[in-house]
Design an enzyme around this catalytic site. Structure first.
Site, PDB file in Angstrom:
ATOM      1  CD  GLU A   1      -2.828   1.105   2.458  1.00 57.33           C
ATOM      2  OE1 GLU A   1      -3.462   2.152   2.723  1.00 57.33           O
ATOM      3  OE2 GLU A   1      -2.906   0.069   3.146  1.00 57.33           O
TER       4      GLU A   1
ATOM      5  CD  GLN B   1      14.985  -7.608  18.732  1.00 55.03           C
ATOM      6  OE1 GLN B   1      14.299  -7.953  19.701  1.00 55.03           O
ATOM      7  NE2 GLN B   1      16.057  -6.850  18.867  1.00 55.03           N
TER       8      GLN B   1
ATOM      9  CG  HIS C   1       1.099  -2.058   6.033  1.00 55.53           C
ATOM     10  ND1 HIS C   1      -0.154  -1.470   6.052  1.00 55.53           N
ATOM     11  CD2 HIS C   1       1.209  -2.672   4.829  1.00 55.53           C
ATOM     12  CE1 HIS C   1      -0.773  -1.741   4.914  1.00 55.53           C
ATOM     13  NE2 HIS C   1       0.023  -2.457   4.147  1.00 55.53           N
TER      14      HIS C   1
ATOM     15  CD  GLU D   1      -2.560   5.794  -2.303  1.00 61.15           C
ATOM     16  OE1 GLU D   1      -1.876   6.259  -3.244  1.00 61.15           O
ATOM     17  OE2 GLU D   1      -3.489   6.411  -1.768  1.00 61.15           O
TER      18      GLU D   1
ATOM     19  CG  HIS E   1      10.977  -9.508  20.729  1.00 61.79           C
ATOM     20  ND1 HIS E   1      11.524 -10.370  19.815  1.00 61.79           N
ATOM     21  CD2 HIS E   1      11.890  -9.406  21.730  1.00 61.79           C
ATOM     22  CE1 HIS E   1      12.704 -10.787  20.238  1.00 61.79           C
ATOM     23  NE2 HIS E   1      12.953 -10.212  21.398  1.00 61.79           N
TER      24      HIS E   1
ATOM     25  CG  HIS F   1       1.014   1.660   9.777  1.00 64.90           C
ATOM     26  ND1 HIS F   1       0.605   2.509   8.787  1.00 64.90           N
ATOM     27  CD2 HIS F   1       0.344   0.499   9.596  1.00 64.90           C
ATOM     28  CE1 HIS F   1      -0.292   1.891   8.032  1.00 64.90           C
ATOM     29  NE2 HIS F   1      -0.464   0.672   8.494  1.00 64.90           N
TER      30      HIS F   1
ATOM     31  CG  ASN G   1      19.561  -8.555  16.821  1.00 61.07           C
ATOM     32  OD1 ASN G   1      18.707  -9.340  16.401  1.00 61.07           O
ATOM     33  ND2 ASN G   1      19.443  -7.942  17.994  1.00 61.07           N
TER      34      ASN G   1
END
Length: 315
Positions: free
Chosen positions: A56, A69, A75, A78, A102, A107, A185
């Site tokens: 999107e 993680q 996300h 649009e 975690h 967004h 990591n």
């Protein structure tokens, strides 16, 4: 590497079917999905159960040494973009050395600065988080810009710019912890990549306690017929993934102490097996010497990182 990496589906706002662009040094767990125009830089580690979905809002940028993680979601809407460090618009931008821990949600439109730590189950939406910020667990950051180097306590709800401007500065202990998470990591990334390589695994299993070490010469000056250690294999793999050459130098003990090395040539191969075989031959040629590898950028001829892979037995 078996990863779920697919192009974005055709939509009214995008007909391009753009696929992710992933650096060869990245480790992405097979139980993770990466969809659409996602641009992932060097040495990124992405754990199981992560969803990175640029279908999107797009594109996404994930910088070098970022770790994302378990269960984190990335996300974007649009509509709405942030300006990346390269001056271009992105739905999501994550700068180098960021930790997305975690179950966190990033967004877009969202910007996460260099060295940021985003804690468990925290949300960043329609916001910019400046370089070096520490965001602890269960925090909400929305519709604001967090200045660089600020600390967001667990459970905080930061939805007004005045709140963001009043946040305290990060303490050195917090920054040290964030850097430690990045370091851990990186070791995990290297370990997972090694676990997928039979040569690397065999090397570890042949070493005492599973710890990779430089193999010393025996009393008669000859080395045991073991493959290169895991650290050397990982280094060679990393250099080849960048399409660099491998330079080789040797020095006796006196020259080693004076940092005066002799050139042994350049290895110009693209396959890991060929590089390992060439290095092994050089080790046999110089059994009583220190041997050092270093990377060479074939375009600029600049010398890069180095690694001592052999040292003579101390008397």
């Amino acid at each position: 590497m078996d990863i779920h990496s697919i192009p974005a589906p055709p939509t009214p706002w995008s007909q391009q079917l753009v696929e992710p662009t992933i650096d060869p040094s990245v480790y992405i767990h097979p139980l993770t999905n990466v969809i659409g125009d996602v641009r992932i830089g060097e040495q990124v580690h992405i754990a199981p159960g992560v969803s990175i979905r640029a279908d999107e809002g797009m594109p996404f940028y994930i910088g070098a040494n970022v770790n994302i993680q378990d269960g984190a979601v990335v996300h974007g809407l649009e509509q709405g973009r942030v300006t990346g460090d390269d001056g271009n618009p992105y739905s999501v931008w994550m700068s180098d050395n960021a930790s997305i821990t975690h179950m966190a949600l990033i967004h877009g439109p969202a910007y996460v600065g260099k060295g940021c730590f985003i804690g468990f189950r925290s949300t960043v939406f329609n916001a910019r988080v400046g370089d070096g910020c520490i965001v602890m667990s269960h925090a909400l950051i929305e519709n604001v810009e967090i200045p660089a180097g600020r600390y967001v306590a667990s459970g905080s709800v930061i939805i007004h710019q005045q709140q963001a401007d009043r946040l305290p500065n990060v303490q050195e202990a917090d920054s040290t912890f964030a850097r430690h998470v990045v370091s851990i990591n990186q070791k995990l990334r290297q370990g997972y990549l090694c676990a997928e390589d039979q040569v690397c695994i065999a090397t570890i299993r042949n070493e005492p306690n599973g710890h990779p070490t430089v193999q010393p010469a025996s009393r008669n000056g000859h080395r045991p017929s073991l493959p290169l250690d895991a650290q050397a294999i990982a280094w060679i793999r990393e250099v080849l993934s960048q399409k660099f050459y491998i330079g080789v130098e040797q020095a006796d003990t006196r020259r080693f102490r004076a940092n005066s090395w002799s050139d042994c040539g350049v290895i110009k191969v693209t396959q890991e097996e060929e590089a390992i075989a060439a290095v092994a031959q050089l080790l046999q040629r110089y059994p009583h010497q220190y041997v050092r590898l270093f990377s060479i950028n074939p375009g600029t001829r600049q010398r890069g990182s180095g690694l001592v892979i052999q040292q003579p037995l101390e008397k």
